[in-house]
Design a protein around this motif. Structure first.
Motif, PDB file in Angstrom:
ATOM      1  N   LYS A  65      -5.484   2.375 -24.922  1.00  0.00           N
ATOM      2  CA  LYS A  65      -5.691   2.160 -23.262  1.00  0.00           C
ATOM      3  C   LYS A  65      -4.697   1.312 -22.733  1.00  0.00           C
ATOM      4  N   THR A  66      -4.167   0.404 -23.384  1.00  0.00           N
ATOM      5  CA  THR A  66      -2.924  -0.347 -23.089  1.00  0.00           C
ATOM      6  C   THR A  66      -1.738   0.448 -22.693  1.00  0.00           C
ATOM      7  N   LEU A  67      -1.623   1.288 -23.979  1.00  0.00           N
ATOM      8  CA  LEU A  67      -0.316   2.184 -23.850  1.00  0.00           C
ATOM      9  C   LEU A  67      -0.379   3.325 -22.578  1.00  0.00           C
ATOM     10  N   LEU A  68      -1.719   3.695 -22.413  1.00  0.00           N
ATOM     11  CA  LEU A  68      -1.718   4.634 -21.202  1.00  0.00           C
ATOM     12  C   LEU A  68      -1.435   3.802 -20.033  1.00  0.00           C
ATOM     13  N   ARG A  69      -2.139   2.625 -19.789  1.00  0.00           N
ATOM     14  CA  ARG A  69      -1.578   1.624 -18.578  1.00  0.00           C
ATOM     15  C   ARG A  69      -0.165   1.566 -18.226  1.00  0.00           C
ATOM     16  N   ARG A  70       0.609   1.322 -19.544  1.00  0.00           N
ATOM     17  CA  ARG A  70       1.807   1.263 -19.351  1.00  0.00           C
ATOM     18  C   ARG A  70       2.704   2.448 -18.974  1.00  0.00           C
TER      19      ARG A  70
ATOM     20  N   ARG B 267       3.917   8.658 -28.914  1.00  0.00           N
ATOM     21  CA  ARG B 267       2.804   9.485 -29.436  1.00  0.00           C
ATOM     22  C   ARG B 267       1.756   9.547 -28.437  1.00  0.00           C
ATOM     23  N   VAL B 268       1.370   8.939 -27.631  1.00  0.00           N
ATOM     24  CA  VAL B 268       0.297   9.169 -26.547  1.00  0.00           C
ATOM     25  C   VAL B 268       0.950  10.226 -25.640  1.00  0.00           C
ATOM     26  N   MET B 269       2.261  10.282 -25.226  1.00  0.00           N
ATOM     27  CA  MET B 269       2.808  11.227 -24.315  1.00  0.00           C
ATOM     28  C   MET B 269       2.743  12.800 -24.956  1.00  0.00           C
ATOM     29  N   ARG B 270       2.808  12.621 -26.463  1.00  0.00           N
ATOM     30  CA  ARG B 270       2.616  13.879 -26.850  1.00  0.00           C
ATOM     31  C   ARG B 270       1.269  14.476 -26.843  1.00  0.00           C
ATOM     32  N   VAL B 271       0.265  13.645 -26.917  1.00  0.00           N
ATOM     33  CA  VAL B 271      -1.032  14.049 -26.695  1.00  0.00           C
ATOM     34  C   VAL B 271      -1.176  14.679 -25.321  1.00  0.00           C
ATOM     35  N   ALA B 272      -0.676  13.933 -24.271  1.00  0.00           N
ATOM     36  CA  ALA B 272      -0.832  14.281 -23.002  1.00  0.00           C
ATOM     37  C   ALA B 272      -0.036  15.552 -22.586  1.00  0.00           C
ATOM     38  N   TRP B 273       1.172  15.901 -23.059  1.00  0.00           N
ATOM     39  CA  TRP B 273       1.708  17.014 -22.920  1.00  0.00           C
ATOM     40  C   TRP B 273       1.330  18.526 -23.455  1.00  0.00           C
ATOM     41  N   THR B 274       0.735  17.920 -24.707  1.00  0.00           N
ATOM     42  CA  THR B 274      -0.147  19.179 -25.322  1.00  0.00           C
ATOM     43  C   THR B 274      -1.057  19.558 -24.635  1.00  0.00           C
ATOM     44  N   LEU B 275      -2.096  18.610 -24.166  1.00  0.00           N
ATOM     45  CA  LEU B 275      -3.358  18.835 -23.550  1.00  0.00           C
ATOM     46  C   LEU B 275      -3.251  18.942 -21.967  1.00  0.00           C
ATOM     47  N   GLY B 276      -2.127  18.593 -21.511  1.00  0.00           N
ATOM     48  CA  GLY B 276      -1.927  18.720 -19.764  1.00  0.00           C
ATOM     49  C   GLY B 276      -2.595  17.790 -19.149  1.00  0.00           C
ATOM     50  N   GLN B 277      -3.793  17.751 -19.363  1.00  0.00           N
ATOM     51  CA  GLN B 277      -4.516  16.417 -18.699  1.00  0.00           C
ATOM     52  C   GLN B 277      -5.423  15.811 -19.940  1.00  0.00           C
ATOM     53  N   VAL B 278      -5.479  14.564 -19.834  1.00  0.00           N
ATOM     54  CA  VAL B 278      -6.295  13.762 -21.027  1.00  0.00           C
ATOM     55  C   VAL B 278      -7.290  12.668 -20.237  1.00  0.00           C
ATOM     56  N   THR B 279      -8.256  12.264 -20.846  1.00  0.00           N
ATOM     57  CA  THR B 279      -8.725  11.084 -20.631  1.00  0.00           C
ATOM     58  C   THR B 279      -8.545  10.139 -21.955  1.00  0.00           C
ATOM     59  N   SER B 280      -8.798   8.867 -21.678  1.00  0.00           N
ATOM     60  CA  SER B 280      -8.170   8.006 -22.855  1.00  0.00           C
ATOM     61  C   SER B 280      -9.128   8.336 -24.071  1.00  0.00           C
ATOM     62  N   ALA B 281     -10.624   8.928 -23.910  1.00  0.00           N
ATOM     63  CA  ALA B 281     -11.419   9.289 -25.028  1.00  0.00           C
ATOM     64  C   ALA B 281     -10.492  10.392 -25.991  1.00  0.00           C
ATOM     65  N   GLN B 282      -9.990  11.309 -25.092  1.00  0.00           N
ATOM     66  CA  GLN B 282      -9.381  12.376 -25.981  1.00  0.00           C
ATOM     67  C   GLN B 282      -7.950  11.770 -26.587  1.00  0.00           C
ATOM     68  N   VAL B 283      -7.374  10.836 -25.907  1.00  0.00           N
ATOM     69  CA  VAL B 283      -6.200  10.383 -26.617  1.00  0.00           C
ATOM     70  C   VAL B 283      -6.497   9.601 -27.813  1.00  0.00           C
ATOM     71  N   ILE B 284      -7.676   8.857 -27.734  1.00  0.00           N
ATOM     72  CA  ILE B 284      -8.179   7.989 -28.730  1.00  0.00           C
ATOM     73  C   ILE B 284      -8.402   9.091 -29.880  1.00  0.00           C
ATOM     74  N   ASP B 285      -9.216   9.848 -29.718  1.00  0.00           N
ATOM     75  CA  ASP B 285      -9.808  10.859 -30.661  1.00  0.00           C
ATOM     76  C   ASP B 285      -8.526  11.598 -31.630  1.00  0.00           C
ATOM     77  N   ALA B 286      -7.490  12.009 -30.516  1.00  0.00           N
ATOM     78  CA  ALA B 286      -6.164  12.887 -31.230  1.00  0.00           C
ATOM     79  C   ALA B 286      -5.646  11.635 -32.264  1.00  0.00           C
ATOM     80  N   LEU B 287      -5.510  10.650 -31.698  1.00  0.00           N
ATOM     81  CA  LEU B 287      -4.627   9.831 -32.453  1.00  0.00           C
ATOM     82  C   LEU B 287      -5.385   9.006 -33.665  1.00  0.00           C
ATOM     83  N   LYS B 288      -6.348   8.870 -33.776  1.00  0.00           N
ATOM     84  CA  LYS B 288      -7.177   8.287 -34.726  1.00  0.00           C
ATOM     85  C   LYS B 288      -6.930   8.837 -36.042  1.00  0.00           C
TER      86      LYS B 288
END
Length: 152
Positions: free
Chosen positions: A45-50, A13-34
């Motif tokens: 943030k833990t998922l991003l670190r992993r 789910r996190v990777m889908r956001v990153a692939w879609t946007l190309g570059q993301v901040t944790s805030a953008q991922v949080i906003d997209a997934l909420k």
């Protein structure tokens, strides 16, 4: 990328956001997934670190923000995940699994036409039946027949 990536469903789910946007901040991922999942920001943030640790995302710091960029291509990663799944299953069941995917997937006319062309070529060399490959030396595919009839 030749090695298999072990990406959990949550990480997908996190990777889908990153692939879609190309570059993301944790805030953008949080906003997209909420809008889709009830995860706390710390979980994301833990998922991003992993994912950074696994080598699927790279991180660069811009001021106080970290920018995450995919290091692996989306289509190749999806293809590898499907290959990994199909390599682990009995080949006798691959056709039913593919049929399930086709039935539940929304595809464009172009996708369906391409799929029809591939199937038209494959049918020319297809065997009458695909043998069970669950247990080496099985001749009558009893292991699959028993499981499919609910007796396993």
């Amino acid at each position: 990328m030749n090695e298999q990536m072990d990406i959990s469903p949550a990480e997908w789910r996190v990777m889908r956001v990153a692939w879609t946007l190309g570059q993301v901040t944790s805030a953008q991922v949080i906003d997209a997934l909420k809008q889709r999942v009830d995860w706390k920001p710390a979980t994301i943030k833990t998922l991003l670190r992993r994912l950074v640790k696994k080598g699927t995302l790279k991180t660069t710091q811009e001021g106080r923000a970290f920018i995450y960029t995919p290091l692996i291509p989306e289509q190749n990663t999806m293809d590898q995940a499907v290959d990994q799944l199909f390599d682990a299953m009995c080949q006798m069941r691959a056709g039913k699994t593919i049929r399930h995917l086709v039935e539940r997937s929304t595809m464009s006319v172009a996708d369906l036409q391409e799929l029809q062309a591939i199937l038209a070529e494959k049918i020319k060399t297809a065997p009458d039946a695909v043998p069970c490959d669950c247990v080496p030396g099985m001749i009558d595919a009893e292991c699959c027949t028993v499981q499919e009839n609910g007796r396993a």
